[in-house]
Design a protein around this motif. Structure first.
Motif, PDB file in Angstrom:
ATOM      1  N   LYS A 131      41.471  24.820  34.975  1.00  0.00           N
ATOM      2  CA  LYS A 131      40.087  24.361  34.761  1.00  0.00           C
ATOM      3  C   LYS A 131      39.316  24.300  36.073  1.00  0.00           C
ATOM      4  N   ILE A 132      39.981  23.841  37.135  1.00  0.00           N
ATOM      5  CA  ILE A 132      39.328  23.784  38.451  1.00  0.00           C
ATOM      6  C   ILE A 132      38.976  25.184  38.930  1.00  0.00           C
ATOM      7  N   LEU A 133      39.906  26.120  38.780  1.00  0.00           N
ATOM      8  CA  LEU A 133      39.675  27.492  39.250  1.00  0.00           C
ATOM      9  C   LEU A 133      38.586  28.186  38.432  1.00  0.00           C
ATOM     10  N   ILE A 134      38.537  27.893  37.135  1.00  0.00           N
ATOM     11  CA  ILE A 134      37.469  28.450  36.299  1.00  0.00           C
ATOM     12  C   ILE A 134      36.124  27.874  36.717  1.00  0.00           C
ATOM     13  N   SER A 135      36.087  26.573  36.994  1.00  0.00           N
ATOM     14  CA  SER A 135      34.823  25.930  37.383  1.00  0.00           C
ATOM     15  C   SER A 135      34.307  26.454  38.718  1.00  0.00           C
ATOM     16  N   GLN A 136      35.222  26.918  39.570  1.00  0.00           N
ATOM     17  CA  GLN A 136      34.829  27.478  40.866  1.00  0.00           C
ATOM     18  C   GLN A 136      34.551  28.982  40.789  1.00  0.00           C
ATOM     19  N   GLY A 137      34.687  29.545  39.597  1.00  0.00           N
ATOM     20  CA  GLY A 137      34.371  30.956  39.408  1.00  0.00           C
ATOM     21  C   GLY A 137      35.423  31.915  39.936  1.00  0.00           C
ATOM     22  N   LEU A 138      36.642  31.426  40.115  1.00  0.00           N
ATOM     23  CA  LEU A 138      37.695  32.282  40.680  1.00  0.00           C
ATOM     24  C   LEU A 138      38.549  32.968  39.621  1.00  0.00           C
ATOM     25  N   ILE A 139      38.671  32.359  38.452  1.00  0.00           N
ATOM     26  CA  ILE A 139      39.394  33.020  37.367  1.00  0.00           C
ATOM     27  C   ILE A 139      38.581  32.905  36.079  1.00  0.00           C
ATOM     28  N   ILE A 140      38.911  33.765  35.125  1.00  0.00           N
ATOM     29  CA  ILE A 140      38.254  33.761  33.813  1.00  0.00           C
ATOM     30  C   ILE A 140      39.325  33.849  32.729  1.00  0.00           C
ATOM     31  N   HIS A 141      38.952  33.495  31.501  1.00  0.00           N
ATOM     32  CA  HIS A 141      39.863  33.525  30.358  1.00  0.00           C
ATOM     33  C   HIS A 141      39.286  34.468  29.315  1.00  0.00           C
ATOM     34  N   GLU A 142      39.964  35.594  29.093  1.00  0.00           N
ATOM     35  CA  GLU A 142      39.506  36.590  28.129  1.00  0.00           C
ATOM     36  C   GLU A 142      40.700  37.130  27.353  1.00  0.00           C
ATOM     37  N   ASP A 143      40.525  37.265  26.023  1.00  0.00           N
ATOM     38  CA  ASP A 143      41.559  37.848  25.162  1.00  0.00           C
ATOM     39  C   ASP A 143      42.914  37.177  25.370  1.00  0.00           C
ATOM     40  N   ASP A 144      42.891  35.858  25.441  1.00  0.00           N
ATOM     41  CA  ASP A 144      44.102  35.051  25.599  1.00  0.00           C
ATOM     42  C   ASP A 144      44.810  35.283  26.936  1.00  0.00           C
ATOM     43  N   LEU A 145      44.115  35.896  27.887  1.00  0.00           N
ATOM     44  CA  LEU A 145      44.698  36.147  29.208  1.00  0.00           C
ATOM     45  C   LEU A 145      43.849  35.476  30.285  1.00  0.00           C
ATOM     46  N   LYS A 190      42.722  35.797  34.169  1.00  0.00           N
ATOM     47  CA  LYS A 190      42.635  36.860  35.171  1.00  0.00           C
ATOM     48  C   LYS A 190      41.671  36.437  36.274  1.00  0.00           C
ATOM     49  N   LEU A 191      41.787  37.092  37.420  1.00  0.00           N
ATOM     50  CA  LEU A 191      40.859  36.822  38.516  1.00  0.00           C
ATOM     51  C   LEU A 191      39.481  37.352  38.170  1.00  0.00           C
ATOM     52  N   SER A 192      38.463  36.587  38.503  1.00  0.00           N
ATOM     53  CA  SER A 192      37.094  37.089  38.383  1.00  0.00           C
ATOM     54  C   SER A 192      36.854  38.108  39.495  1.00  0.00           C
ATOM     55  N   ASP A 193      35.704  38.742  39.469  1.00  0.00           N
ATOM     56  CA  ASP A 193      35.384  39.694  40.544  1.00  0.00           C
ATOM     57  C   ASP A 193      35.373  38.994  41.896  1.00  0.00           C
ATOM     58  N   ILE A 194      34.787  37.794  41.910  1.00  0.00           N
ATOM     59  CA  ILE A 194      34.796  37.020  43.158  1.00  0.00           C
ATOM     60  C   ILE A 194      36.225  36.635  43.522  1.00  0.00           C
ATOM     61  N   GLY A 195      36.995  36.228  42.536  1.00  0.00           N
ATOM     62  CA  GLY A 195      38.382  35.842  42.778  1.00  0.00           C
ATOM     63  C   GLY A 195      39.206  36.959  43.386  1.00  0.00           C
ATOM     64  N   LYS A 196      38.991  38.189  42.929  1.00  0.00           N
ATOM     65  CA  LYS A 196      39.734  39.340  43.465  1.00  0.00           C
ATOM     66  C   LYS A 196      39.449  39.517  44.958  1.00  0.00           C
ATOM     67  N   VAL A 197      38.188  39.377  45.328  1.00  0.00           N
ATOM     68  CA  VAL A 197      37.815  39.523  46.736  1.00  0.00           C
ATOM     69  C   VAL A 197      38.420  38.405  47.575  1.00  0.00           C
ATOM     70  N   VAL A 198      38.276  37.163  47.083  1.00  0.00           N
ATOM     71  CA  VAL A 198      38.751  35.998  47.835  1.00  0.00           C
ATOM     72  C   VAL A 198      40.266  36.026  48.012  1.00  0.00           C
ATOM     73  N   VAL A 199      41.013  36.298  46.936  1.00  0.00           N
ATOM     74  CA  VAL A 199      42.475  36.263  47.000  1.00  0.00           C
ATOM     75  C   VAL A 199      43.007  37.411  47.851  1.00  0.00           C
ATOM     76  N   LYS A 200      42.334  38.552  47.805  1.00  0.00           N
ATOM     77  CA  LYS A 200      42.744  39.669  48.654  1.00  0.00           C
ATOM     78  C   LYS A 200      42.653  39.290  50.129  1.00  0.00           C
TER      79      LYS A 200
END
Length: 266
Positions: free
Chosen positions: A48-62, A64-74
């Motif tokens: 929930k914290i990571l979703i609220s910060q825009g770093l991950i999203i929940h789609e189709d029961d999965l 995943k990293l958001s577009d911003i999350g992919k950049v940040v984690v890389k």
């Protein structure tokens, strides 16, 4: 917001581990719980914290990293790897002159991965550490950059080339002059072999030595006060071997191959 996002990334191992896991591929909640060995309630709080910060999203029961999350984690992974390299052996890195490492390779220090501190036993204090020597004997090729003289090297490397090991050495002029003066027989035997090369570097070598083979890489630095002690950081990681090879090539650019001994006329 900046401090909040930094805290999100680095103040929780669960969040950090989850982000790194999702960088590999999207996961459902059951996979996340099993891989990270966490309970639903514990991990959902972090999700929930990571979703609220825009770093991950929940789609189709999965998840995943958001577009911003992919950049940040890389960008986050190299920093975490760098911190891990230093934190595993903090006493060594704090007390030795890491500025002796060329800047472009210091920027890639995370390539060393897991390192082991190795030093000889007290009854072998001035010899090559046994763990390094054992791996040397099994190596197919050896490349070393060294700015100091080790009396164990002449006999060690002559034995290696006799076995068919390819050996390339980059040393400073003072080290070469001592080899020529005090170990001329071993140096001649070394130079007579097709699988042995020796180079004298024209630029300063500020680290004690860097040794890389097909099995391991070992880096030895001087203390910050300039004192040398016979110990090294050893890594078996593939990225560390590439790092060691690149360090060798860095000095090779400013080195001249010695093919025969030239003695001064008297």
């Amino acid at each position: 917001m900046k401090l909040e996002l930094l805290g999100t990334l680095f103040l929780s191992d669960k969040r950090k581990d989850l982000l790194l896991l999702l960088m590999e591929e999207p996961r459902n909640i059951d996979d996340i719980k099993n891989i990270l060995n966490v309970t639903s309630s514990a991990i959902m709080t972090q999700i929930k914290i990571l979703i609220s910060q825009g770093l991950i999203i929940h789609e189709d029961d999965l998840y995943k990293l958001s577009d911003i999350g992919k950049v940040v984690v890389k960008k986050m992974r190299p920093l975490l790897n760098t911190l891990e390299v230093f934190s595993e052996n903090m006493d060594y890195w704090e007390n030795h002159n890491i500025s002796a490492i060329p800047v472009h390779l210091l920027d890639r220090i995370d390539d060393l991965g897991h390192c082991e501190f190795v030093e000889p036993d007290l009854d072998r204090m001035y010899e090559i550490p046994q763990k390094i020597e054992e791996k040397l004997t099994r190596s197919v090729h050896v490349m070393e950059v060294s700015s100091y003289f080790n009396p164990a090297y002449p006999s060690t490397y002559v034995e290696l080339i006799k076995k068919g090991t390819d050996v390339s050495l980059i040393i400073t002029k003072p080290v070469f002059e001592r080899l020529k003066k005090e170990y001329s027989a071993a140096l001649n035997e070394y130079l007579d072999r097709d699988n042995a090369k020796i180079f004298v570097c024209d630029c300063p070598i500020r680290l004690a030595s860097s040794l890389v083979t097909d099995h391991f890489m070992a880096l030895s630095l001087f203390y910050k006060n300039g004192i040398y002690h016979n110990h090294a950081m050893m890594s078996l990681e593939k990225t560390a071997l590439k790092w060691g090879e690149d360090l060798f090539l860095h000095y090779m650019k400013n080195s001249k191959e010695i093919k025969e001994i030239e003695f001064e006329k008297t």
